[in-house]
Scaffold this motif. Structure first.
Motif, short mmCIF file in Angstrom:
data_model
loop_
_atom_site.label_atom_id
_atom_site.label_comp_id
_atom_site.label_asym_id
_atom_site.label_seq_id
_atom_site.Cartn_x
_atom_site.Cartn_y
_atom_site.Cartn_z
N ASP A 46 2.87 4.41 7.26
CA ASP A 46 3.55 4.65 5.99
C ASP A 46 4.91 3.95 6.01
N ASP A 47 4.85 2.63 6.05
CA ASP A 47 6.08 1.85 6.09
C ASP A 47 5.85 0.54 5.34
N ARG A 48 6.82 -0.35 5.40
CA ARG A 48 6.71 -1.60 4.64
C ARG A 48 5.52 -2.44 5.11
N GLY A 49 5.30 -2.47 6.43
CA GLY A 49 4.18 -3.25 6.95
C GLY A 49 2.84 -2.70 6.49
N LEU A 79 -0.10 -4.54 4.20
CA LEU A 79 -1.51 -4.68 4.57
C LEU A 79 -2.42 -4.14 3.47
N THR A 80 -2.06 -2.99 2.92
CA THR A 80 -2.86 -2.40 1.85
C THR A 80 -2.88 -3.30 0.62
N ALA A 81 -1.72 -3.82 0.26
CA ALA A 81 -1.63 -4.68 -0.91
C ALA A 81 -2.42 -5.98 -0.70
N LEU A 82 -2.33 -6.54 0.49
CA LEU A 82 -3.05 -7.78 0.76
C LEU A 82 -4.56 -7.56 0.76
N GLU A 110 -8.46 6.00 10.80
CA GLU A 110 -7.46 6.54 11.73
C GLU A 110 -6.53 5.42 12.19
N ARG A 111 -5.43 5.83 12.79
CA ARG A 111 -4.45 4.88 13.29
C ARG A 111 -4.95 4.19 14.55
N ILE A 112 -4.43 3.01 14.82
CA ILE A 112 -4.79 2.27 16.03
C ILE A 112 -4.58 3.12 17.28
#
Length: 243
Positions: free
Chosen positions: A171-174, A178-181, A210-212
């Motif tokens: 839940d950050d800029r990165g 990724l979601t937008a791309l 899930e998260r990495i």
């Protein structure tokens, strides 16, 4: 080239959104759907076959769990020798039927055992390679560790698990990028805003990413000796874990 109808399943506003299901409608459009939805899918499939070529040993089995129409199954078939059996498992009858059709007239297809069953109920025995390609995310979270541990127990020494998943992004800029791309990727492949939104709603009811870090901790908890990430395209990641 595998034939596919164009994926227009979520462009129908008159049809209510229901939980995503691998039924006959999805099987009919699945090659088009996955190509337009999963960045790097062709490379993921091809490299999975190359991993099997390097690792699979004569007299062992390769398992494609959640095989859908068998893209990974056919990749492994092309890359392994005549004494390697490939067990392709899916719980969706339409997918297994489609796989059997696609194996007709394929050289060496008699090495493939197509099984319609729950992957959690299938015995993993004498396995040199087990592939979970975008499959674990559909298994209840509380049952994922047991499945990986059972796979680990069925691998021969030197065997590997190939695991590919869609990630839950931070839940950050990165993560936002990724979601937008990923959505841009689908738009660039011709999906409408309506289709993107409706498919997202359908998948959210059955697919739990899930998260990495969660995946890597589970791989260790399942008893694998080590693992590495070998693929990432946007929010899709793959690992190989070894005994």
């Amino acid at each position: 080239m595998i034939q596919s109808d164009p994926d227009d399943l979520f462009d129908r506003p008159e049809v209510s959104v229901r939980p995503f299901e691998f039924d006959a409608d999805v099987a009919r459009v699945f090659p088009d759907m996955v190509r337009r939805s999963v960045p790097g899918y062709a490379e993921l499939v091809g490299l999975s076959g190359l991993i099997a070529r390097r690792v699979a040993r004569s007299g062992t089995r390769c398992y494609d769990l959640g095989c859908s129409l068998g893209a990974v199954t056919r990749s492994i078939l092309r890359q392994t020798g005549p004494d390697v059996v490939i067990v392709a498992v899916d719980n969706a009858p339409a997918m297994v039927d489609g796989l059997r059709v696609r194996l007709q007239d394929v050289p060496g297809a008699d090495r493939v055992e197509a099984v319609c069953a729950d992957i959690q109920a299938v015995a993993i025995e004498q396995a040199s390679v087990v592939v979970l390609n975008l499959t674990l995310q559909f298994v209840p979270v509380t049952e994922r560790l047991a499945l990986l541990a059972r796979i680990r127990g069925g691998l021969v020494p030197g065997g590997v698990l190939v695991l590919a998943e869609k990630m839950a992004v931070p839940d950050d800029r990165g993560g936002a990028l990724l979601t937008a791309l990923h959505e841009d990727f689908k738009r660039a492949n011709g999906y409408s805003e309506l289709a993107i939104s409706r498919k997202r709603s359908a998948l959210e009811q059955v697919l739990v990413p899930e998260r990495i870090e969660t995946h890597e901790q589970r791989i260790e908890d399942a008893g694998f000796a080590g693992h590495c990430r070998w693929f990432q395209s946007l929010n899709f990641v793959a690992w190989v874990a070894w005994t």
